[in-house]
Design an enzyme around this catalytic site. Structure first.
Site, PDB file in Angstrom:
ATOM      1  N   GLU A  45       0.891  -1.321  -0.024  1.00  0.00           N
ATOM      2  CA  GLU A  45       0.023  -0.110  -0.047  1.00  0.00           C
ATOM      3  C   GLU A  45       0.756   1.265  -0.100  1.00  0.00           C
ATOM      4  O   GLU A  45       0.379   2.184  -0.461  1.00  0.00           O
ATOM      5  CB  GLU A  45      -1.063  -0.107   1.183  1.00  0.00           C
ATOM      6  CG  GLU A  45      -1.862  -1.308   1.050  1.00  0.00           C
ATOM      7  CD  GLU A  45      -2.868  -1.525   2.157  1.00  0.00           C
ATOM      8  OE1 GLU A  45      -3.043  -0.388   2.851  1.00  0.00           O
ATOM      9  OE2 GLU A  45      -3.492  -2.415   2.203  1.00  0.00           O
ATOM     10  N   HIS A  82       4.167  -9.950  17.201  1.00  0.00           N
ATOM     11  CA  HIS A  82       4.913 -10.908  17.841  1.00  0.00           C
ATOM     12  C   HIS A  82       6.216 -11.202  17.280  1.00  0.00           C
ATOM     13  O   HIS A  82       7.052 -11.582  18.232  1.00  0.00           O
ATOM     14  CB  HIS A  82       4.119 -12.422  17.265  1.00  0.00           C
ATOM     15  CG  HIS A  82       4.212 -13.376  17.804  1.00  0.00           C
ATOM     16  ND1 HIS A  82       5.045 -14.412  17.534  1.00  0.00           N
ATOM     17  CD2 HIS A  82       4.007 -13.767  19.459  1.00  0.00           C
ATOM     18  CE1 HIS A  82       5.037 -15.456  18.337  1.00  0.00           C
ATOM     19  NE2 HIS A  82       4.556 -15.104  19.526  1.00  0.00           N
ATOM     20  N   LYS A 121      10.505 -11.491  26.676  1.00  0.00           N
ATOM     21  CA  LYS A 121      10.346 -10.441  25.457  1.00  0.00           C
ATOM     22  C   LYS A 121      10.846  -9.273  25.934  1.00  0.00           C
ATOM     23  O   LYS A 121      10.931  -8.380  25.198  1.00  0.00           O
ATOM     24  CB  LYS A 121       8.958 -10.689  24.776  1.00  0.00           C
ATOM     25  CG  LYS A 121       9.148 -12.204  23.917  1.00  0.00           C
ATOM     26  CD  LYS A 121       7.445 -12.607  23.883  1.00  0.00           C
ATOM     27  CE  LYS A 121       7.539 -13.928  23.015  1.00  0.00           C
ATOM     28  NZ  LYS A 121       6.079 -14.417  22.928  1.00  0.00           N
TER      29      LYS A 121
END
Lengths: 312, 312, 312, 312
Positions: D92, D242, D283
């Site tokens: 896009e 993620h 994380k």
């Protein structure tokens, strides 16, 4: 690519610092909820230009938040004409004019807070002494209202009660300015919350004291019926929202409506209902200007407030 | 892999057909909201075993939906002890005992519906004649209540009003069975909705008619104070939820609570507040059994209702 | 009031115990999302009757939950034809066939969990040794795949890789049955997650090992192009959903679609997009049978699975 | 009441016009999500001061919106170091540098749009000729990449591919500036979307063309391992989020994280997972500075972008 086509998606130019007013003028072309925010600004502009009677409706958590200070500004400056809210808003506005609420966090340990006597509303903290203060104000206040009832021979209405209470509040509160500026504050569930518990305590020894729930309908209906145009800014859902749009059935619907909500429409809740649904009910005119901005009012309405006051 | 370890994540065995009761017993191990659904069943079992006074709280869109028929079953069979709801629930329960609501869809054209005189609540349709019927019932009913007020010299309370109205409703309605079984229905915002507009019409010629909003606090408080244990099933938010948990402050909190909501807690709304927040307020006991199931009550409570009636 | 009019809102009769199959047949008339759940059942019935090629799409948290066992049943019994998912699903399905995931709670202390070597997914716990096990399986597995690559002279595709891995998994896993029943499992982001990190470790010493991301498009496209009808059950959003609907552009759209999501459409996300939006894209046929059920799949799909297997 | 106590809830003073920078400095004290917005600003300030490697992660609907122009500004001015996104963003961004997307509305008739050849993303419209243009660029581009593959004897990685494509894009696009400024754009699902379909078409006659999905892990891992500090701004969920947090496991977690999402955490989705969950996984560092702002990024990130560029 040119920026000027009204039909094109175009993000903000962030290369220079801009005011909230400038932000609000440009944000519409970013798409998604930014578009709805931009539309809300346009509708607010129109309802002001059109001299519509402006209803401001909000749930009590809005008054728990700092938006309460924004509401006070709007009421002080007569930028809204009618307020419809939950009784918690009135309680907390009164309390805050004496003692502030505190900033906490969403994941505090509630059992520990309870042991310390601190109540939590999301990430906002309200130590118990705030409610101690409320009790100290309300009990003699009910006595005064009770005497008024005995003198007049009729029970007070919720909006009169709130106007009387406003005179006891500080100058930073919206009920103070509502009383001063004769802006009615309607509260269709006046005996909910701490207020309700305080009426229970008062009535232990004063069984005949009461508040006539039906007494406000005439006053509210007249405002609706005598307005040439009506517009509503509705933050959240609940009885405050339902009452605001419901009473506008009397004039076949609002002319303008801006909803701000975090709720979706899939569960049929009043909080999630979009303006278009209100059209089926004559709560909104078929050709009303309306929009729903999805998002937390603490951010969305902090921005829109600048549109309401005509910020550049 | 064995299924029997209570600490393991394990999905349903779908190889054979099972009842809702069996589904509810096993679903806890699937994780996420399935776990919360399973916990809700366990808490409902406990509050029943413990003979807790059971509060059922719901917003009026629940009564718009088919859950109204489930509520009627629960009230008829005395499976709940107190109802706290919005006035829309009472109106719609009454209407439905005469004329059904209809199934539509969420994306109908509301302007077209308006032209046809059909009101929309999500995907539920309410033709205008339902409200015509309501008006025909309420105006003589208010007259009767007004006469009662004049005889007794005091304004009626919302719960008395609803009990009287229940005697006029059909046997498929929860207010009928609430009246019959002396299960109080509390409604802290009795003048919201169509009901409120009808009081306005009635008062045009009967200025002294009223409803004392404070009159129910004593009755509600006594139930709370006299209960050995209290538990609440709370569907949605709004004043119905707030009133239910708020009044339980009088006994330092509910012992059991099951919330069903679609709302998140990030905006500080009552709809989104989780049980743990209520502990800070003494609305829930520190050691209360509680859970919040995220989801639409039309599905979640249709399942939980089988737990309430002790389905196998 | 009669129950039989298909246009009336009517709740469940909870007076007798019913099976999930019976529940699903009746739930449509309750309104709101219950209606959508009922419609989903009808659409699933139709896509089965019509012998549509059935795509099952889900995000990896679904495989973290007990739904993984439901997926395994459906794949074992050939009730779905194609799976499109995230790589986490494949990892976790493999792990679970050796070591279970555990039930925790949403509000556990993550720092403490970290110290204990336990990873959290919502209220599901995954001790570190699960990933130790994964590493022990994947490193020799990559070696085997690498050798295959060297023999064939071309890189393996994600779906071939997953089929090979399935032969190493236990009989309670969906990848085992997918391999056995030649049901392809597509994974458009094969190097995300632990799997991706393991490829990084393996490539330290085997620089030429690779996975050709483009290699699956032919296989997937052929399934789409050769199907007389296609239907999709789509749980959640992300790349799994987007890939499923996107590839169906090749045949001008799915004939049937059931979405289950917790997301709203206001932010333009793929998770929140409703079936109607897909029609503009030729991802869904103009006259496709479709519905979106709002809710957590752990509950919604645990119910719908009974419809998929034709439960009574 | 004084405004200066950092612990007090206090709304904005709207009496004078302020800049976005001033708004962001004050908004923290309003409570609820306004607080989280204010915290996000503080964390962005810290990660910049600390010279952290800044990851910007977003889903492709963000690039559909006007935020794409904001991203381009940030990349042009080297205010971010790494981008991780979905392939739709790349497509896009490329299209928009030639032909704009258009502003529509959420409730347009999708069947009618389909007949007109217009695709809808929320309230954003993409006429089919945009994808015609994409095809015209991609087919010769793949040919060029294919030749490069043949010359080098190895398949290209997704990030190299995007850098090459960036040189073909206009100066208003983020992939142009990413290529120019050597800011890598990672895309773990490169064959999703129109891009994937175009690889399918290309491969009809060029079977050996491929993209090695594993080829980027080394490059991404090195960035993570060589950074003294890492911070992430993560808009939405999906594989982009993620992958961003997952790869930071290699350094035992991000030091700073700002999430912006509309998703709740109750369904265990990656979109809804809060920063604290990431701590259990390494994380995010145990003592990381982190916040999640709930809301639509078109509004929230349009505001935060001013913090990123150091707006006053």
């Amino acid at each position: 690519m040119a920026n000027e086509n009204p039909d094109e998606i175009k993000g903000l130019n962030i290369s220079k610092d801009i005011t909230i007013g400038e932000f609000l003028k440009k944000i519409r072309h970013t798409g998604f909820q930014a578009t709805n925010l931009g539309k809300a600004v346009e509708i607010i502009d129109k309802m002001k230009l059109d001299n519509a009677t402006i209803f401001l409706s909000f749930t009590s958590n809005m008054a728990s938040s700092g938006l309460r200070d924004v509401f006070a500004y709007l009421v002080k400056n007569k930028l809204v004409d009618v307020i419809i809210t939950s009784v918690g808003s009135v309680e907390e506005d009164l309390i805050k004019s004496k003692m502030p609420f505190l900033l906490g966090s969403f994941d505090m340990d509630d059992v520990e807070l309870h042991k310390k006597g601190i109540n939590r509303i999301g990430n906002i903290l309200v130590p118990n002494n705030r409610y101690g203060h409320l009790e100290k104000v309300l009990q003699p206040f009910f006595k005064k209202m009770h005497e008024k009832q005995k003198r007049s021979g009729k029970m007070i209405s919720p909006s009169e009660l709130i106007a009387e209470l406003g005179t006891l509040a500080g100058e930073d509160s919206f009920i103070y300015w509502a009383a001063k500026n004769e802006i009615p504050v309607f509260c269709p569930a006046i005996t909910d919350g701490a207020f309700g518990l305080q009426t229970f305590f008062y009535k232990q020894d004063h069984k005949d004291f009461g508040i006539d729930a039906t007494a406000d309908m005439q006053r509210l209906a007249e405002i609706v019926l005598q307005s040439k145009r009506t517009g509503a800014i509705i933050l959240g859902g609940g009885v405050a929202k339902h009452h605001t749009i419901g009473v506008n059935i009397l004039r076949d619907g609002l002319d303008y409506a801006v909803y701000v909500t975090t709720a979706g429409e899939g569960d049929g809740s009043v909080a999630g209902a979009r303006p278009k649904e209100a059209k089926s009910w004559s709560k909104l005119k078929e050709d009303a200007n309306s929009v729903c901005v999805e998002g937390d009012a603490t951010i969305i309405f902090s921005l829109l407030a600048f549109a309401m006051k005509g910020g550049k």
